[in-house]
Design an enzyme around this catalytic site. Sequence first.
Site, PDB file in Angstrom:
ATOM      1  N   PRO A  79      56.224  -0.164 -47.208  1.00 28.84           N
ATOM      2  CA  PRO A  79      54.762  -0.166 -47.341  1.00 28.84           C
ATOM      3  C   PRO A  79      54.205  -1.305 -48.180  1.00 28.84           C
ATOM      4  O   PRO A  79      52.998  -1.497 -48.215  1.00 28.84           O
ATOM      5  CB  PRO A  79      54.480   1.180 -48.004  1.00 28.84           C
ATOM      6  CG  PRO A  79      55.702   1.466 -48.817  1.00 28.84           C
ATOM      7  CD  PRO A  79      56.859   0.907 -48.029  1.00 28.84           C
ATOM      8  N   LYS A 191      69.330  -6.386 -48.182  1.00 28.41           N
ATOM      9  CA  LYS A 191      69.938  -5.055 -48.360  1.00 28.41           C
ATOM     10  C   LYS A 191      70.917  -4.795 -47.218  1.00 28.41           C
ATOM     11  O   LYS A 191      70.619  -5.089 -46.061  1.00 28.41           O
ATOM     12  CB  LYS A 191      68.850  -3.989 -48.329  1.00 28.41           C
ATOM     13  CG  LYS A 191      69.431  -2.559 -48.346  1.00 28.41           C
ATOM     14  CD  LYS A 191      68.375  -1.535 -48.537  1.00 28.41           C
ATOM     15  CE  LYS A 191      67.556  -1.325 -47.270  1.00 28.41           C
ATOM     16  NZ  LYS A 191      66.375  -0.480 -47.540  1.00 28.41           N
TER      17      LYS A 191
HETATM   18  C1  SAM Z   1      62.966   0.439 -47.019  1.00 28.45           C
HETATM   19  S1  SAM Z   1      61.592  -0.140 -46.104  1.00 28.45           S
HETATM   20  C2  SAM Z   1      61.126  -1.550 -47.044  1.00 28.45           C
HETATM   21  C3  SAM Z   1      60.455  -1.205 -48.333  1.00 28.45           C
HETATM   22  C4  SAM Z   1      59.755  -2.416 -48.957  1.00 28.45           C
HETATM   23  N1  SAM Z   1      60.726  -3.355 -49.500  1.00 28.45           N
HETATM   24  C5  SAM Z   1      58.830  -1.996 -50.080  1.00 28.45           C
HETATM   25  O1  SAM Z   1      59.191  -2.217 -51.230  1.00 28.45           O
HETATM   26  O2  SAM Z   1      57.753  -1.465 -49.807  1.00 28.45           O
HETATM   27  C6  SAM Z   1      62.368  -0.813 -44.691  1.00 28.45           C
HETATM   28  C7  SAM Z   1      61.408  -1.404 -43.676  1.00 28.45           C
HETATM   29  O3  SAM Z   1      62.150  -2.190 -42.734  1.00 28.45           O
HETATM   30  C8  SAM Z   1      61.368  -2.229 -41.565  1.00 28.45           C
HETATM   31  N2  SAM Z   1      62.125  -2.771 -40.423  1.00 28.45           N
HETATM   32  C9  SAM Z   1      63.216  -2.223 -39.828  1.00 28.45           C
HETATM   33  N3  SAM Z   1      63.599  -2.974 -38.775  1.00 28.45           N
HETATM   34  C10 SAM Z   1      62.744  -4.039 -38.731  1.00 28.45           C
HETATM   35  C11 SAM Z   1      62.609  -5.156 -37.856  1.00 28.45           C
HETATM   36  N4  SAM Z   1      63.444  -5.333 -36.808  1.00 28.45           N
HETATM   37  N5  SAM Z   1      61.612  -6.055 -38.073  1.00 28.45           N
HETATM   38  C12 SAM Z   1      60.753  -5.877 -39.110  1.00 28.45           C
HETATM   39  N6  SAM Z   1      60.827  -4.817 -39.978  1.00 28.45           N
HETATM   40  C13 SAM Z   1      61.799  -3.916 -39.785  1.00 28.45           C
HETATM   41  C14 SAM Z   1      60.953  -0.769 -41.388  1.00 28.45           C
HETATM   42  O4  SAM Z   1      59.843  -0.666 -40.534  1.00 28.45           O
HETATM   43  C15 SAM Z   1      60.673  -0.349 -42.837  1.00 28.45           C
HETATM   44  O5  SAM Z   1      59.290  -0.395 -43.112  1.00 28.45           O
END
Ligand code: SAM
Length: 235
Positions: A79, A191
């Site tokens: 988010p 990560k």
């Molecule tokens: C753990 S959250 C990130 C949290 C963020 N670092 C924060 O501090 O608010 C992981 C995010 O990776 C995104 N995500 C997963 N696959 C993705 C892709 N192929 N392209 C872009 N975003 C992706 C998901 O939609 C999710 O919102």
Amino acid sequence: MLKKLENSGIFGKIRDFSTKKPAKGNLNRYIQRQSTDEFTIKAREHNFRARSAFKLIEINEKFKFLRPGITVVDVGCAPGSWLQVVVDKCPNGYALGLDLQNVLPIRGADILSQSDVTSSEIQAKIREKLQNRGTVDVVLSDMAPNPTGDSETDHLRLIELCRTVFRLFSKENTVENAFELSRKNGVFLCKIWDGSGRGEFVRELSDRFSMVKTVKPMACRDMSAELYLFCRGFK
Ligand SMILES: C[S@@+](CC[C@H](N)C(=O)[O-])C[C@H]1O[C@@H](n2cnc3c(N)ncnc32)[C@H](O)[C@@H]1O
């Protein structure tokens, strides 16, 4: 705001579970719940959109790579708590975030919502956004694909997503790159979920970076396989 937070002793206090000891068998679950609660509460107190902000704050405390004026790309930014930290730590810089999901605006950040980093259309958009800004200083990836329930599959899918980001700036033929990472002190932080493919991926990263470190910040849940690879000195 963050200076105050870093001085507040949150990282030092976090594993002090001296009050009301649980029954022996429940200790691990108790420890996990307590640490989760503390970071979640602190995130709310400091207006962070997610507790993961503290992971980036802690990694930055260790390696000191976020600074004023730099260009940062944050992949999988929803988010938006990492972007909040970046905007705070890098005044007069440029922060570009993208995510599959909708991300509410953050003052001082440029955001591509509903954007899949694996799509060539989106990669072209990234290139467009960055083309007149010189080299990128820091690339962050906190992406997490939807879990399938099979940890090995999830691990390999996440490594593949990280590889996609790595390839955006590391192809030998720079014409094909979405953007250029600074050769001086370029940082890539991603990560992963630990598993069989970690060693090979670390070797690939080590070929292009002078330093690759594996870190597990305090805010990671105790039982999770989550790890961060911090890479500096892009060659
Ligand atoms: C753990 S959250 C990130 C949290 C963020 N670092 C924060 O501090 O608010 C992981 C995010 O990776 C995104 N995500 C997963 N696959 C993705 C892709 N192929 N392209 C872009 N975003 C992706 C998901 O939609 C999710 O919102």
